[in-house]
Design a protein around this motif. Sequence first.
Motif, mmCIF file in Angstrom:
data_model
loop_
_atom_site.group_PDB
_atom_site.id
_atom_site.type_symbol
_atom_site.label_atom_id
_atom_site.label_comp_id
_atom_site.label_asym_id
_atom_site.label_seq_id
_atom_site.Cartn_x
_atom_site.Cartn_y
_atom_site.Cartn_z
ATOM 1 N N TYR A 271 25.370 35.634 -12.288
ATOM 2 C CA TYR A 271 24.820 34.739 -11.262
ATOM 3 C C TYR A 271 23.299 34.890 -11.189
ATOM 4 O O TYR A 271 22.558 33.913 -11.073
ATOM 5 N N ARG A 276 24.409 29.214 -10.240
ATOM 6 C CA ARG A 276 25.654 28.706 -9.643
ATOM 7 C C ARG A 276 26.750 28.380 -10.660
ATOM 8 O O ARG A 276 27.935 28.531 -10.381
ATOM 9 N N GLU A 294 35.869 36.328 -4.809
ATOM 10 C CA GLU A 294 34.498 36.829 -4.834
ATOM 11 C C GLU A 294 33.536 35.686 -5.164
ATOM 12 O O GLU A 294 32.485 35.544 -4.533
ATOM 13 N N GLU A 297 33.178 33.307 -2.151
ATOM 14 C CA GLU A 297 32.295 33.875 -1.134
ATOM 15 C C GLU A 297 30.835 33.734 -1.543
ATOM 16 O O GLU A 297 29.970 33.428 -0.715
ATOM 17 N N MET A 298 30.559 33.934 -2.838
ATOM 18 C CA MET A 298 29.192 33.810 -3.326
ATOM 19 C C MET A 298 28.714 32.352 -3.268
ATOM 20 O O MET A 298 27.554 32.082 -2.968
ATOM 21 N N SER A 300 29.732 30.194 -1.066
ATOM 22 C CA SER A 300 29.483 29.947 0.345
ATOM 23 C C SER A 300 28.109 30.448 0.750
ATOM 24 O O SER A 300 27.362 29.777 1.467
ATOM 25 N N GLU A 301 27.760 31.640 0.277
ATOM 26 C CA GLU A 301 26.444 32.201 0.579
ATOM 27 C C GLU A 301 25.351 31.351 -0.073
ATOM 28 O O GLU A 301 24.287 31.132 0.511
ATOM 29 N N TYR A 302 25.643 30.877 -1.275
ATOM 30 C CA TYR A 302 24.679 30.042 -2.013
ATOM 31 C C TYR A 302 24.388 28.757 -1.231
ATOM 32 O O TYR A 302 23.248 28.345 -1.081
ATOM 33 N N GLU A 303 25.451 28.143 -0.699
ATOM 34 C CA GLU A 303 25.292 26.884 0.038
ATOM 35 C C GLU A 303 24.584 27.110 1.357
ATOM 36 O O GLU A 303 23.800 26.266 1.811
ATOM 37 N N ASP A 304 24.847 28.269 1.994
ATOM 38 C CA ASP A 304 24.146 28.582 3.242
ATOM 39 C C ASP A 304 22.649 28.698 3.008
ATOM 40 O O ASP A 304 21.828 28.287 3.838
ATOM 41 N N GLU A 305 22.275 29.277 1.871
ATOM 42 C CA GLU A 305 20.854 29.422 1.555
ATOM 43 C C GLU A 305 20.208 28.069 1.323
ATOM 44 O O GLU A 305 19.053 27.850 1.629
#
Length: 305
Positions: A271, A276, A294, A297-298, A300-305
Amino acid sequence: MDKELLESITKDLYSEADADSIIQKIQALDERFERENLVEIYNHLLKTEKNPEIIMIIIQCSDRLRDKSSLSPLLDLILMKSIDSDEKYINVRVMCAKAIANLKDTSAVTPLLYCLNNKDENYKIRLACADALGRIGDKYAVAPLIEVVKDENEKSIYLRESAATALGMLGDIRAIDPLVSILEAQKGIWSKFTFLKERIIEALGKINIDDDDRVFKALKNSLLDESAQVRINAIEAIMESEHPLAVETIKKCLQEDEDEEVKKNALIALYNLIGREILDEVVQGDFSDKLKMEAVEMISEYEDE
């Protein structure tokens, strides 16, 4: 600060006999004096104090100021071999090494090497000196540290590990060949040398190795090591190497390694390298549910950023 005033301050500090009271007074000195005077007071106390508990406090106070003039009394303490049978004094000397490292003064390298190379010295002192040499950053320490890492007769495997870590901090390319040689010699060995391999891989990852195919090959071979942690460290080092085959090599590890934690670290490394797309590939591909979660979850974190 004149001599009479220094003696008066010292007399006041020791007007009560118990160590706790003296320590409290020493800790309160920074409320009474400016930095320049504090340095003189601490240096004087470092030369005169004998109680190890009090010395530890003085070293802590001195370390906060990090004045070059404190190097001499600190070196005097770390070289006091005659008192090292007392565990409290060993701790004093270990703290001295840390304070010396924080001064970043290259004139400390030779005394630190003296302690490091003395095989009759307490191993805790030698470990602290190896770490200090790495943090000071003087290239003069590279060759002696290499000799420690290579020394198969060294009683303390922990010292060889610390020396390898210090070489990583120094980042000198002279360390590459001996470190790779040790890594190749210990290939497939699951024993006390496992942690040494981990430290060597970490060190190689910190040295600029992107054009060194022998290093890359050694790291790639470490992906077959019996130790999962060795494989994880190798993944991180390969990721940092920027080698043209890094992505391909880690991707193979992601697909074929049997350890879920290793696969997780391979996913994180990929990553970091390609972004992505590797997350989508894992979610949609033939991977374990745990690894897919896993990746989700990553994402999801990527989209939040």
